[in-house]
Motif scaffolding. Structure first.
Motif, PDB file in Angstrom:
ATOM      1  N   THR A   1      34.146  39.063  37.195  1.00 50.97           N
ATOM      2  CA  THR A   1      34.689  38.733  38.521  1.00 50.97           C
ATOM      3  C   THR A   1      36.214  38.642  38.468  1.00 50.97           C
ATOM      4  O   THR A   1      36.769  38.054  37.543  1.00 50.97           O
ATOM      5  N   LYS A   2      36.874  39.225  39.455  1.00 54.08           N
ATOM      6  CA  LYS A   2      38.331  39.178  39.544  1.00 54.08           C
ATOM      7  C   LYS A   2      38.781  37.951  40.354  1.00 54.08           C
ATOM      8  O   LYS A   2      38.045  37.456  41.219  1.00 54.08           O
ATOM      9  N   VAL A   3      39.979  37.514  40.078  1.00 52.76           N
ATOM     10  CA  VAL A   3      40.548  36.379  40.801  1.00 52.76           C
ATOM     11  C   VAL A   3      40.564  36.642  42.306  1.00 52.76           C
ATOM     12  O   VAL A   3      40.292  35.746  43.109  1.00 52.76           O
ATOM     13  N   ALA A   4      40.848  37.879  42.700  1.00 47.17           N
ATOM     14  CA  ALA A   4      40.912  38.236  44.120  1.00 47.17           C
ATOM     15  C   ALA A   4      39.599  37.949  44.846  1.00 47.17           C
ATOM     16  O   ALA A   4      39.591  37.704  46.053  1.00 47.17           O
ATOM     17  N   GLU A   5      38.484  37.957  44.109  1.00 50.99           N
ATOM     18  CA  GLU A   5      37.171  37.749  44.712  1.00 50.99           C
ATOM     19  C   GLU A   5      36.865  36.277  44.981  1.00 50.99           C
ATOM     20  O   GLU A   5      35.998  35.966  45.808  1.00 50.99           O
TER      21      GLU A   5
ATOM     22  N   LYS B   1      52.232  27.365  35.505  1.00 52.61           N
ATOM     23  CA  LYS B   1      51.645  28.678  35.265  1.00 52.61           C
ATOM     24  C   LYS B   1      50.992  29.201  36.540  1.00 52.61           C
ATOM     25  O   LYS B   1      50.515  28.429  37.371  1.00 52.61           O
ATOM     26  N   THR B   2      50.964  30.514  36.661  1.00 52.01           N
ATOM     27  CA  THR B   2      50.289  31.169  37.778  1.00 52.01           C
ATOM     28  C   THR B   2      49.459  32.318  37.218  1.00 52.01           C
ATOM     29  O   THR B   2      49.507  32.607  36.030  1.00 52.01           O
TER      30      THR B   2
ATOM     31  N   ALA C   1      43.523  39.569  37.661  1.00 47.69           N
ATOM     32  CA  ALA C   1      43.072  38.947  36.413  1.00 47.69           C
ATOM     33  C   ALA C   1      41.617  38.519  36.551  1.00 47.69           C
ATOM     34  O   ALA C   1      41.063  38.460  37.652  1.00 47.69           O
ATOM     35  N   LEU C   2      40.992  38.217  35.425  1.00 50.63           N
ATOM     36  CA  LEU C   2      39.603  37.764  35.444  1.00 50.63           C
ATOM     37  C   LEU C   2      39.509  36.310  35.905  1.00 50.63           C
ATOM     38  O   LEU C   2      40.340  35.480  35.527  1.00 50.63           O
ATOM     39  N   ALA C   3      38.484  36.020  36.679  1.00 50.30           N
ATOM     40  CA  ALA C   3      38.283  34.660  37.168  1.00 50.30           C
ATOM     41  C   ALA C   3      38.023  33.687  36.014  1.00 50.30           C
ATOM     42  O   ALA C   3      38.431  32.529  36.077  1.00 50.30           O
ATOM     43  N   VAL C   4      37.351  34.168  34.959  1.00 47.43           N
ATOM     44  CA  VAL C   4      37.094  33.278  33.819  1.00 47.43           C
ATOM     45  C   VAL C   4      38.396  32.890  33.128  1.00 47.43           C
ATOM     46  O   VAL C   4      38.515  31.782  32.586  1.00 47.43           O
ATOM     47  N   ASP C   5      39.391  33.781  33.168  1.00 46.62           N
ATOM     48  CA  ASP C   5      40.697  33.442  32.598  1.00 46.62           C
ATOM     49  C   ASP C   5      41.392  32.386  33.451  1.00 46.62           C
ATOM     50  O   ASP C   5      42.087  31.511  32.923  1.00 46.62           O
ATOM     51  N   ALA C   6      41.211  32.472  34.754  1.00 48.52           N
ATOM     52  CA  ALA C   6      41.752  31.430  35.639  1.00 48.52           C
ATOM     53  C   ALA C   6      41.093  30.092  35.322  1.00 48.52           C
ATOM     54  O   ALA C   6      41.760  29.052  35.266  1.00 48.52           O
ATOM     55  N   ALA C   7      39.780  30.121  35.091  1.00 49.54           N
ATOM     56  CA  ALA C   7      39.053  28.894  34.751  1.00 49.54           C
ATOM     57  C   ALA C   7      39.556  28.310  33.433  1.00 49.54           C
ATOM     58  O   ALA C   7      39.733  27.091  33.312  1.00 49.54           O
TER      59      ALA C   7
ATOM     60  N   ILE D   1      49.888  34.733  42.266  1.00 50.72           N
ATOM     61  CA  ILE D   1      51.146  35.358  42.683  1.00 50.72           C
ATOM     62  C   ILE D   1      51.203  36.811  42.232  1.00 50.72           C
ATOM     63  O   ILE D   1      51.123  37.103  41.026  1.00 50.72           O
ATOM     64  N   ASP D   2      51.308  37.714  43.205  1.00 50.69           N
ATOM     65  CA  ASP D   2      51.564  39.135  42.950  1.00 50.69           C
ATOM     66  C   ASP D   2      52.923  39.437  43.574  1.00 50.69           C
ATOM     67  O   ASP D   2      53.005  39.858  44.720  1.00 50.69           O
ATOM     68  N   ASP D   3      53.976  39.154  42.838  1.00 53.99           N
ATOM     69  CA  ASP D   3      55.346  39.214  43.363  1.00 53.99           C
ATOM     70  C   ASP D   3      55.575  38.072  44.361  1.00 53.99           C
ATOM     71  O   ASP D   3      56.565  37.365  44.287  1.00 53.99           O
ATOM     72  N   THR D   4      54.660  37.916  45.325  1.00 54.83           N
ATOM     73  CA  THR D   4      54.734  36.785  46.258  1.00 54.83           C
ATOM     74  C   THR D   4      53.427  35.999  46.192  1.00 54.83           C
ATOM     75  O   THR D   4      52.442  36.456  45.609  1.00 54.83           O
ATOM     76  N   LEU D   5      53.411  34.842  46.808  1.00 54.19           N
ATOM     77  CA  LEU D   5      52.217  34.006  46.843  1.00 54.19           C
ATOM     78  C   LEU D   5      51.158  34.667  47.717  1.00 54.19           C
ATOM     79  O   LEU D   5      51.372  34.918  48.892  1.00 54.19           O
TER      80      LEU D   5
END
Length: 286
Positions: A136-140, A235-236, A241-247, A261-265
């Protein structure tokens, strides 16, 4: 199973003890909630969110005195939900989402009686999720409807925004740039709770001579503002990125929110987003 990711250490407080006592226990043990015990039975849970929520409500029964003197009974959530220790992580996540809660008491049948054996929180489930290999991606899972405040907004304004928008975290902005986060942790553990009103002292200067020499003349009390209690952004993560990495980042930073953040929030990862993916993955597996 919940018994594999729950915390068997349960910290307790009596209903007649004060918020000051509860806050000190939370700080000492690095926790965000206490089980309220009366006659050896759990009758409620008090969390940092409970205290922060009450701060934004002008209820005469306790606003007439400093928050630290208020008994836990007034701010606790009564009749806490319980969950059997054999329950799955997905079922626990679903119950938390459905009931809008951040923790549940874990019980086990013992000679016909339910015995309290631990507590499971959203943070425990995030830790559980961080050990998976999901794609799963962070965007999801991120939220794109972000609640923001200006760094000069007063604490009262921040509290009102959190209450009206039903969020536990707001992003502090300096014009178009995110510079900090304010959560229930920031508010509940802030020093201003020891005072009757959220104010700070500022030394006011005036020019004494044509040479430009300045000296402090008096001290003025002004309202505390968002930048006074915000947590700086360390950190941002990016949306691809992978959602598990965010976790994993949220676990290591001991935070409930992570800016995207992709250049902007563009979004914010919250614990509920991860819990929803736990439920989704379990449904797919079935």
């Amino acid at each position: 199973m919940i018994k594999e990711c729950m915390n068997p250490e349960v910290y307790v407080v009596a209903p007649q003890e004060t918020i000051a006592r509860a806050r000190n226990l939370m700080l000492k043990h690095g926790i965000g909630r206490l089980v309220v015990i009366e006659d050896d039975e759990p009758i409620g849970i008090v969390t940092k969110e409970d205290i922060a929520k009450r701060l934004s409500q002008a209820e005469p029964i306790w606003r007439r005195r400093p928050i630290d003197d208020v008994p836990v009974r007034i701010v606790m959530t009564e009749n806490p939900l319980t969950i059997p220790h054999e329950t799955s992580a997905a079922e626990a996540a679903e119950m938390m989402l459905e009931n809008g809660i951040s923790s549940m008491l874990v019980v086990k049948e013992d000679d016909g009686r339910r015995k309290l054996v631990g507590i499971v929180t959203k943070q425990d489930l995030i830790r559980h999720y961080s050990k998976k290999t999901y794609d799963t991606k962070v965007a999801e899972i991120m939220e794109t409807d972000i609640v923001t405040v200006n760094r000069h907004h007063t604490i009262d304004h921040v509290l009102c925004e959190m209450e009206e928008k039903s969020v536990g975290t707001v992003v502090v902005m300096d014009e178009e740039n995110p510079i900090g986060l304010i959560s229930s942790d920031s508010i509940v553990f802030a020093d201003f709770l020891h005072r009757d009103s959220p104010e700070k002292e500022v030394k006011m200067a005036r020019k004494d001579s044509t040479g430009g020499r300045r000296s402090y003349r008096y001290v003025r009390e002004v309202p505390l503002v968002a930048e006074d209690i915000m947590a700086p952004i360390d950190k941002t993560i990016t949306s691809d990125a992978l959602a598990v990495d965010a976790a994993k980042m949220m676990v290591s930073m001991k935070t409930k929110s992570l800016l995207v953040i992709d250049d902007t929030l563009v979004g914010i990862v919250e614990s509920d987003g991860i819990l929803k993916d736990i439920v989704k993955k379990d449904a797919i597996r079935r």
